[in-house]
Design a protein around this motif. Structure first.
Motif, PDB file in Angstrom:
ATOM      1  N   ALA A   1       0.851  -1.201   0.000  1.00 14.61           N
ATOM      2  CA  ALA A   1       0.000   0.000   0.000  1.00 14.61           C
ATOM      3  C   ALA A   1       0.882   1.245   0.000  1.00 14.61           C
ATOM      4  N   ARG A   2       0.537   2.201  -0.837  1.00 14.54           N
ATOM      5  CA  ARG A   2       1.314   3.436  -0.901  1.00 14.54           C
ATOM      6  C   ARG A   2       1.056   4.323   0.315  1.00 14.54           C
ATOM      7  N   ARG A   3      -0.153   4.219   0.906  1.00 15.45           N
ATOM      8  CA  ARG A   3      -0.508   5.046   2.075  1.00 15.45           C
ATOM      9  C   ARG A   3      -1.328   4.193   3.031  1.00 15.45           C
ATOM     10  N   ILE A   4      -1.038   4.281   4.308  1.00 17.02           N
ATOM     11  CA  ILE A   4      -1.757   3.489   5.293  1.00 17.02           C
ATOM     12  C   ILE A   4      -3.203   3.966   5.403  1.00 17.02           C
ATOM     13  N   GLY A   5      -4.120   3.059   5.693  1.00 17.27           N
ATOM     14  CA  GLY A   5      -5.509   3.434   5.881  1.00 17.27           C
ATOM     15  C   GLY A   5      -5.697   4.315   7.114  1.00 17.27           C
ATOM     16  N   THR A   6      -6.626   5.244   7.017  1.00 17.40           N
ATOM     17  CA  THR A   6      -6.892   6.156   8.135  1.00 17.40           C
ATOM     18  C   THR A   6      -7.378   5.402   9.365  1.00 17.40           C
ATOM     19  N   ILE A   7      -8.228   4.393   9.160  1.00 14.96           N
ATOM     20  CA  ILE A   7      -8.738   3.620  10.292  1.00 14.96           C
ATOM     21  C   ILE A   7      -7.580   2.953  11.027  1.00 14.96           C
ATOM     22  N   CYS A   8      -6.679   2.341  10.293  1.00 17.91           N
ATOM     23  CA  CYS A   8      -5.532   1.688  10.901  1.00 17.91           C
ATOM     24  C   CYS A   8      -4.653   2.696  11.632  1.00 17.91           C
ATOM     25  N   PHE A   9      -4.373   3.800  10.999  1.00 17.67           N
ATOM     26  CA  PHE A   9      -3.500   4.804  11.618  1.00 17.67           C
ATOM     27  C   PHE A   9      -4.079   5.290  12.942  1.00 17.67           C
ATOM     28  N   ASP A  10      -5.373   5.589  12.944  1.00 15.35           N
ATOM     29  CA  ASP A  10      -6.003   6.085  14.173  1.00 15.35           C
ATOM     30  C   ASP A  10      -5.962   5.036  15.287  1.00 15.35           C
ATOM     31  N   LEU A  11      -6.230   3.785  14.941  1.00 14.67           N
ATOM     32  CA  LEU A  11      -6.202   2.714  15.942  1.00 14.67           C
ATOM     33  C   LEU A  11      -4.780   2.442  16.425  1.00 14.67           C
ATOM     34  N   ALA A  12      -3.824   2.487  15.524  1.00 15.76           N
ATOM     35  CA  ALA A  12      -2.427   2.247  15.904  1.00 15.76           C
ATOM     36  C   ALA A  12      -1.941   3.308  16.882  1.00 15.76           C
ATOM     37  N   ARG A  13      -2.339   4.540  16.669  1.00 14.72           N
ATOM     38  CA  ARG A  13      -1.958   5.597  17.613  1.00 14.72           C
ATOM     39  C   ARG A  13      -2.725   5.473  18.925  1.00 14.72           C
ATOM     40  N   ALA A  14      -4.016   5.182  18.838  1.00 16.16           N
ATOM     41  CA  ALA A  14      -4.837   5.119  20.047  1.00 16.16           C
ATOM     42  C   ALA A  14      -4.380   4.006  20.979  1.00 16.16           C
ATOM     43  N   PHE A  15      -3.970   2.870  20.409  1.00 19.03           N
ATOM     44  CA  PHE A  15      -3.604   1.720  21.229  1.00 19.03           C
ATOM     45  C   PHE A  15      -2.100   1.433  21.203  1.00 19.03           C
ATOM     46  N   GLU A  16      -1.329   2.409  20.730  1.00 19.16           N
ATOM     47  CA  GLU A  16       0.131   2.415  20.830  1.00 19.16           C
ATOM     48  C   GLU A  16       0.765   1.144  20.257  1.00 19.16           C
ATOM     49  N   ALA A  17       0.377   0.812  19.047  1.00 12.83           N
ATOM     50  CA  ALA A  17       1.017  -0.311  18.366  1.00 12.83           C
ATOM     51  C   ALA A  17       2.490   0.002  18.133  1.00 12.83           C
TER      52      ALA A  17
END
Length: 306
Positions: free
Chosen positions: A226-242
């Motif tokens: 993927a050239r750009r990460i999905g917004t849903i994934c990005f928000d969840l990754a930040r919220a739950f500190e992946a």
């Protein structure tokens, strides 16, 4: 954000259409500890993608023009299979790098296959144009709530099967699978995102503080490109500190080879990427930390048994 109740609903919705995939506890791979693995490459069409595809098709009306999807290959095969199962037309747009094994899967499912020059982003643009021209319903590969909720059923199922790990390593392309895991776990376990050094959309976004475009190449690019990460994934990754780690192509190839040689698990490079983080030392568990790896795809090219 996608929540647990949406994933529960997705699990009930898709139950009769998906395979409950096996889990095994493994010692080996040159590691001084055991690794718990979920073998999602044994799912219909060889990847987790059918979970999101079925959830999307079963939770919305499908127009007479049918469905359209852009894919590096696995999502396209999943949408084609789900469409065939449920009696819908499907047009699938894939980049040239998709590979013969994935193209053959899509064709066997009876979809109208379109091979596009360039990478996933070019296929996605062609799919958007097809959607505008025909009125077909677009089934996004990773950045749509129904897709993410469907993928979240994988982690839900794994916990039902008795997942013991403190930490789960998951390969990331556009982010649908890890987004579903994060939405289900909600911080209850540590989640580590593993990406190739040459296709690092999530890692780059976390460094930049927002999704950004990245260059895409490497042996896993037809699944993790993927050239750009999905917004849903990005928000969840930040919220739950992946946590995010990167692995090189050689490490991915080593893990892919080890899965076959030590456990006779034939997987594509993307399917070996999470294990590569452990074998290469890109992720080093703390003493006593229990780790798990999600093996996400098995559509190897060339298909050795075609």
């Amino acid at each position: 954000m996608v929540n647990r109740s949406e994933i529960d609903a997705a699990a009930a919705r898709i139950a009769e259409h998906i395979q409950r995939t096996p889990v095994m506890q493994v010692r080996g791979f040159g590691l001084p500890y055991s690794v718990e693995m979920k073998l999602e490459q044994t799912q219909h069409t060889g990847s987790f993608k059918v979970r999101g595809a079925f959830n999307t098709l079963l939770s919305q009306p499908v127009p007479a023009a049918g469905l359209v999807a852009a894919s590096g290959g696995n999502h396209g095969a999943a949408v084609a299979y789900a469409a065939q199962t449920l009696g819908h037309r499907a047009a699938i747009f894939v980049p040239e790098m998709a590979g013969p094994a994935k193209l053959a899967l899509i064709e066997r499912a009876g979809a109208d296959l379109h091979v596009v020059q360039g990478e996933y982003a070019n296929a996605f643009q062609a799919a958007l144009e097809y959607e505008a021209e025909t009125g077909a319903a677009q089934i996004h590969a990773y950045d749509a709530p129904a897709t993410v909720a469907g993928q979240g059923t994988c982690m839900r199922e794994w916990e039902e099967q008795g997942l013991q790990a403190d930490t789960v390593l998951i390969a990331v392309g556009g982010g649908g699978l890890i987004a579903g895991a994060l939405a289900w776990l909600r911080g209850a376990r540590k989640v580590v995102a593993v990406e190739p050094e040459t296709s690092s959309a999530l890692h780059s976004a976390l460094v930049a503080g927002a999704p950004v475009d990245v260059e895409v190449s490497g042996i896993a690019a037809n699944a993790l490109g993927a050239r750009r990460i999905g917004t849903i994934c990005f928000d969840l990754a930040r919220a739950f500190e992946a946590q995010s780690v990167l692995v090189c192509d050689a490490a991915i190839a080593d893990a892919q080879r080890a899965l076959w040689q030590e456990r006779r698990q034939l997987v594509e490079p993307a399917g070996a990427t999470a294990l590569a983080a452990l074998m290469s030392g890109a992720y080093r568990p703390a003493p006593g930390e229990k780790v798990a790896v999600l093996v996400c795809g098995g559509n190897i090219a060339p298909d050795p048994l075609a």
